[in-house]
Design a protein around this motif. Structure first.
Motif, PDB file in Angstrom:
ATOM      1  N   ALA A 182       0.691  -0.991  -0.099  1.00 24.01           N
ATOM      2  CA  ALA A 182      -0.051  -0.140   0.346  1.00 24.01           C
ATOM      3  C   ALA A 182       0.772   0.905   0.278  1.00 24.01           C
ATOM      4  N   TYR A 183       0.725   1.533  -1.062  1.00 24.63           N
ATOM      5  CA  TYR A 183       1.282   3.270  -0.240  1.00 24.63           C
ATOM      6  C   TYR A 183       0.953   4.517   1.008  1.00 24.63           C
ATOM      7  N   LEU A 184       1.354   4.537   1.340  1.00 24.68           N
ATOM      8  CA  LEU A 184       1.168   5.988   2.253  1.00 24.68           C
ATOM      9  C   LEU A 184       1.601   7.188   1.741  1.00 24.68           C
ATOM     10  N   GLY A 185       0.664   8.075   1.076  1.00 22.27           N
ATOM     11  CA  GLY A 185       1.344   9.608   0.006  1.00 22.27           C
ATOM     12  C   GLY A 185       1.453   9.903   1.278  1.00 22.27           C
ATOM     13  N   ASP A 186       1.313  10.433   2.760  1.00 26.49           N
ATOM     14  CA  ASP A 186       1.803  11.073   3.479  1.00 26.49           C
ATOM     15  C   ASP A 186       2.834  11.181   3.961  1.00 26.49           C
TER      16      ASP A 186
END
Length: 126
Positions: free
Chosen positions: A11-15
């Motif tokens: 999963a990409y954790l943008g923050d």
């Protein structure tokens, strides 16, 4: 206990500019995170954009999971963050497309094998 990595895409954790992937340790799901700088510095990601991070992770998944397995074993099966310094100071992790000799070295340093993880008391751990 067996350590098994989920085959799911991370999963990409943008923050946080990171990818999170999962591992099952003795039936317990734990989070593993690798920040963008580690993927850029050691695995050839061109930027912190999600597609670039995913591409670098996919190309080097076995090496990254091998490093996570070693770190999980050494910290007592808690969630781990694979920071750039871990790869720098442990001598492993380079982009396979950039330097095949170093990539082979990283794969030898961080072999992905069925391992065991000792349970420890981690009172107060997050």
């Amino acid at each position: 206990m067996n350590i098994r990595f989920s085959p799911e895409a991370p999963a990409y954790l943008g923050d946080e500019h990171a990818l999170m992937f999962w591992v099952l340790v003795g039936g317990r799901r734990l989070d593993c995170t690798i920040p963008a700088d580690a993927l850029e510095d050691h695995f050839g990601a061109a930027s912190s954009r999600e597609d670039e991070l995913q591409r670098a992770f996919d190309a080097n998944r076995a090496v990254i999971e091998g490093a996570a397995e070693q770190l999980l074993t050494s910290v007592g099966c808690r969630p781990v963050v694979l920071r750039s310094g871990y790869f720098r100071f442990s001598g492993g992790g380079t982009a396979a497309d950039t330097d095949r000799k170093q990539a082979r070295s990283a794969k030898e340093r961080f072999p992905r094998t069925a391992g065991s993880c000792r349970e420890i008391d981690v009172q107060g751990a997050k």
